[in-house]
Design a protein around this motif. Structure first.
Motif, PDB file in Angstrom:
ATOM      1  N   LYS A   1      44.297  34.714  48.054  1.00 45.96           N
ATOM      2  CA  LYS A   1      43.551  33.362  47.892  1.00 45.96           C
ATOM      3  C   LYS A   1      43.751  32.856  46.387  1.00 45.96           C
ATOM      4  O   LYS A   1      43.991  33.525  45.441  1.00 45.96           O
ATOM      5  CB  LYS A   1      41.908  33.705  47.924  1.00 45.96           C
ATOM      6  CG  LYS A   1      41.440  34.088  49.145  1.00 45.96           C
ATOM      7  CD  LYS A   1      39.673  34.046  48.953  1.00 45.96           C
ATOM      8  CE  LYS A   1      39.445  34.389  50.354  1.00 45.96           C
ATOM      9  NZ  LYS A   1      39.423  35.596  50.828  1.00 45.96           N
TER      10      LYS A   1
ATOM     11  N   HIS B   1      38.336  28.217  46.326  1.00 49.04           N
ATOM     12  CA  HIS B   1      39.564  28.728  46.867  1.00 49.04           C
ATOM     13  C   HIS B   1      40.264  27.924  47.712  1.00 49.04           C
ATOM     14  O   HIS B   1      39.626  27.168  48.576  1.00 49.04           O
ATOM     15  CB  HIS B   1      39.509  30.231  47.080  1.00 49.04           C
ATOM     16  CG  HIS B   1      38.764  30.239  48.401  1.00 49.04           C
ATOM     17  ND1 HIS B   1      37.385  30.668  48.295  1.00 49.04           N
ATOM     18  CD2 HIS B   1      39.301  30.177  49.759  1.00 49.04           C
ATOM     19  CE1 HIS B   1      36.992  30.791  49.838  1.00 49.04           C
ATOM     20  NE2 HIS B   1      37.938  30.665  50.389  1.00 49.04           N
TER      21      HIS B   1
ATOM     22  N   ALA C   1      43.893  30.398  57.174  1.00 48.96           N
ATOM     23  CA  ALA C   1      42.774  30.790  57.859  1.00 48.96           C
ATOM     24  C   ALA C   1      42.963  30.869  59.361  1.00 48.96           C
ATOM     25  O   ALA C   1      44.237  30.346  59.700  1.00 48.96           O
ATOM     26  CB  ALA C   1      41.662  29.318  57.852  1.00 48.96           C
TER      27      ALA C   1
ATOM     28  N   ARG D   1      42.389  30.824  43.660  1.00 52.37           N
ATOM     29  CA  ARG D   1      40.628  30.479  43.274  1.00 52.37           C
ATOM     30  C   ARG D   1      40.889  29.636  42.194  1.00 52.37           C
ATOM     31  O   ARG D   1      41.832  29.746  41.410  1.00 52.37           O
ATOM     32  CB  ARG D   1      40.065  31.743  42.991  1.00 52.37           C
ATOM     33  CG  ARG D   1      39.878  32.594  44.102  1.00 52.37           C
ATOM     34  CD  ARG D   1      39.126  34.024  43.506  1.00 52.37           C
ATOM     35  NE  ARG D   1      38.932  35.000  44.911  1.00 52.37           N
ATOM     36  CZ  ARG D   1      37.991  34.957  45.673  1.00 52.37           C
ATOM     37  NH1 ARG D   1      37.117  33.948  45.493  1.00 52.37           N
ATOM     38  NH2 ARG D   1      37.612  35.773  46.523  1.00 52.37           N
TER      39      ARG D   1
ATOM     40  N   ASP E   1      33.244  40.697  54.079  1.00 48.82           N
ATOM     41  CA  ASP E   1      34.377  39.311  54.128  1.00 48.82           C
ATOM     42  C   ASP E   1      33.606  38.054  53.412  1.00 48.82           C
ATOM     43  O   ASP E   1      34.244  37.307  52.464  1.00 48.82           O
ATOM     44  CB  ASP E   1      34.693  39.050  55.452  1.00 48.82           C
ATOM     45  CG  ASP E   1      35.641  40.164  55.992  1.00 48.82           C
ATOM     46  OD1 ASP E   1      36.216  40.827  55.244  1.00 48.82           O
ATOM     47  OD2 ASP E   1      35.959  39.883  57.286  1.00 48.82           O
TER      48      ASP E   1
ATOM     49  N   LYS F   1      37.703  25.713  49.917  1.00 49.70           N
ATOM     50  CA  LYS F   1      36.378  25.734  49.911  1.00 49.70           C
ATOM     51  C   LYS F   1      36.060  25.340  48.425  1.00 49.70           C
ATOM     52  O   LYS F   1      36.666  25.757  47.360  1.00 49.70           O
ATOM     53  CB  LYS F   1      35.758  27.000  50.305  1.00 49.70           C
ATOM     54  CG  LYS F   1      34.242  27.055  50.254  1.00 49.70           C
ATOM     55  CD  LYS F   1      33.742  28.605  50.439  1.00 49.70           C
ATOM     56  CE  LYS F   1      32.303  28.839  50.638  1.00 49.70           C
ATOM     57  NZ  LYS F   1      31.818  28.280  51.924  1.00 49.70           N
TER      58      LYS F   1
ATOM     59  N   THR G   1      33.815  22.464  52.617  1.00 49.44           N
ATOM     60  CA  THR G   1      34.668  23.524  53.065  1.00 49.44           C
ATOM     61  C   THR G   1      35.577  22.429  53.941  1.00 49.44           C
ATOM     62  O   THR G   1      35.028  21.739  54.824  1.00 49.44           O
ATOM     63  CB  THR G   1      34.474  24.667  53.754  1.00 49.44           C
ATOM     64  OG1 THR G   1      33.403  25.330  52.973  1.00 49.44           O
ATOM     65  CG2 THR G   1      35.332  25.508  54.196  1.00 49.44           C
TER      66      THR G   1
ATOM     67  N   GLU H   1      34.657  36.211  50.137  1.00 50.95           N
ATOM     68  CA  GLU H   1      34.717  34.655  50.052  1.00 50.95           C
ATOM     69  C   GLU H   1      34.320  34.223  48.757  1.00 50.95           C
ATOM     70  O   GLU H   1      34.974  33.124  48.352  1.00 50.95           O
ATOM     71  CB  GLU H   1      34.471  34.131  51.157  1.00 50.95           C
ATOM     72  CG  GLU H   1      35.155  32.919  51.384  1.00 50.95           C
ATOM     73  CD  GLU H   1      34.594  32.113  52.729  1.00 50.95           C
ATOM     74  OE1 GLU H   1      33.783  31.069  52.680  1.00 50.95           O
ATOM     75  OE2 GLU H   1      35.219  32.544  53.903  1.00 50.95           O
TER      76      GLU H   1
END
Lengths: 76, 270
Positions: free
Chosen positions: B95, B113, B117, B97, A9, B72, B201, A13
């Motif tokens: 996502k 991206h 969450a 990006r 994960d 982020k 972030t 990311e």
């Protein structure tokens, strides 16, 4: 969540992979930048309390994702 | 894939410094920049990602999102001033990006991206708070409005005013927390150390944050807490991972995570 799942994960990311991660995946094949390695080091320290020295990547001691996960498992 | 360009002039950098109080020499002093192995003065990371945040916020349809979302941004390489860069945006696996490279494509400067969450606040419920703010002065809001207007989404405004307060009031005390022997830390602009922003972030709840108004933010309703930082030390460098828990009124509504690297003199280019 096991370590492999956590690391997968975390890597997904950071980089947009077109393939599924396996323990055999070489870290070189993931095209991680130096900043990505710093992000991973911080995530590993925060979640498992394990400090991964950057030299382990540069020396090739941690070659695959599986090596990386095993290192975390044995040092946590 | 969509593409557009970003570029920042010396005036843009000066305006951002006036707003944020970030007079880090890497943005103004060519000699300091050359110690990093660079030839051009660089743009503040927070300034460079502001238009990217704005574009992604619209494309990710943030205002309509339910639950928490995360942006982020990673500063892979310092962005030189007075140079244009293409921004590429693509969507995959939920996502949105982005990537900022030079026109030849061989160097990546920014990436990151937007994604849905989980609520990240539960994770920080029991973390030790080392620095707190009662409320943020509205001077930051007034300066933001003066330089950037009122059309930015409120989450971007909130993120930036928290960052400005952090630079002005928290960097020096934080240096003492990172290095307890450093009893009288200097301001960023007077320091021999080089501080660089590695990533930023922001997680927030659009349902709450996007309903705020400029007036509410100007009323002194914003405060935040700095959680005990995570440090990774190596020879000449310390990577500092910081978490800021942001409140508007009594509601915790945003979490900002920053990674900074502090380079000692002589270790700037490593």
């Amino acid at each position: 969540m096991d370590i492999f799942e956590f690391m997968s994960d975390a890597i997904e990311e950071l980089v947009d992979l077109e393939f599924d991660l396996t323990p055999e995946a070489s870290l070189d094949s993931l095209e991680l930048a130096s900043l990505d390695y710093i992000e991973l080091q911080v995530m590993v320290k925060k979640n498992y309390g394990v400090v991964v020295d950057a030299d382990l990547f540069e020396s090739g001691e941690l070659k695959t994702l599986g090596n990386f996960c095993s290192y975390i498992e044995s040092h946590k | 894939m969509k593409q557009y360009q970003i570029a920042f002039s010396k005036k843009d950098v000066a305006d951002w410094a006036e707003f944020s109080g970030d007079y880090n020499p890497i943005h103004f002093d060519l000699d300091r920049v050359r110690k990093l192995g660079l030839q051009h003065m660089v743009v503040h990371g927070m300034l460079a990602i502001m238009p990217v945040k704005n574009t992604l916020s619209e494309q990710f349809n943030v205002a309509e999102r339910i639950g928490w979302v995360t942006f982020k941004g990673m500063f892979s390489q310092p962005i030189p001033q007075d140079e244009a860069f293409p921004v590429n945006i693509s969507e995959r696996k939920g996502k949105l990006r982005f990537s900022v490279r030079n026109f030849s494509g061989d160097t990546e400067y920014l990436k990151g991206h937007f994604a849905q969450a989980d609520n990240p606040l539960q994770e920080y419920a029991n973390e030790e708070v080392v620095l707190s703010t009662d409320h943020i002065s509205n001077q930051y809001m007034a300066l933001f409005q003066q330089h950037y207007g009122i059309d930015y989404p409120l989450w971007i405004v909130l993120d930036n005013i928290v960052f400005a307060d952090f630079v002005n009031s928290k960097v020096q005390p934080l240096k003492t927390i990172i290095n307890p022997e450093n009893k009288t830390p200097t301001k960023i602009e007077d320091s021999d150390e080089t501080i660089m922003h590695l990533s930023h972030t922001v997680s927030f709840e659009p349902e709450f944050v996007e309903k705020l108004t400029f007036e509410e933010l100007r009323s002194g309703a914003v405060s935040y807490e700095v959680v005990q930082p995570e440090l990774i030390r190596s020879e000449g460098n310390t990577v500092c991972s910081l978490t800021l828990l942001v409140k508007v009124g009594s509601k915790m509504c945003m979490l900002v995570q920053m990674k900074l690297i502090i380079k000692q003199p002589g270790y700037e280019s490593r």
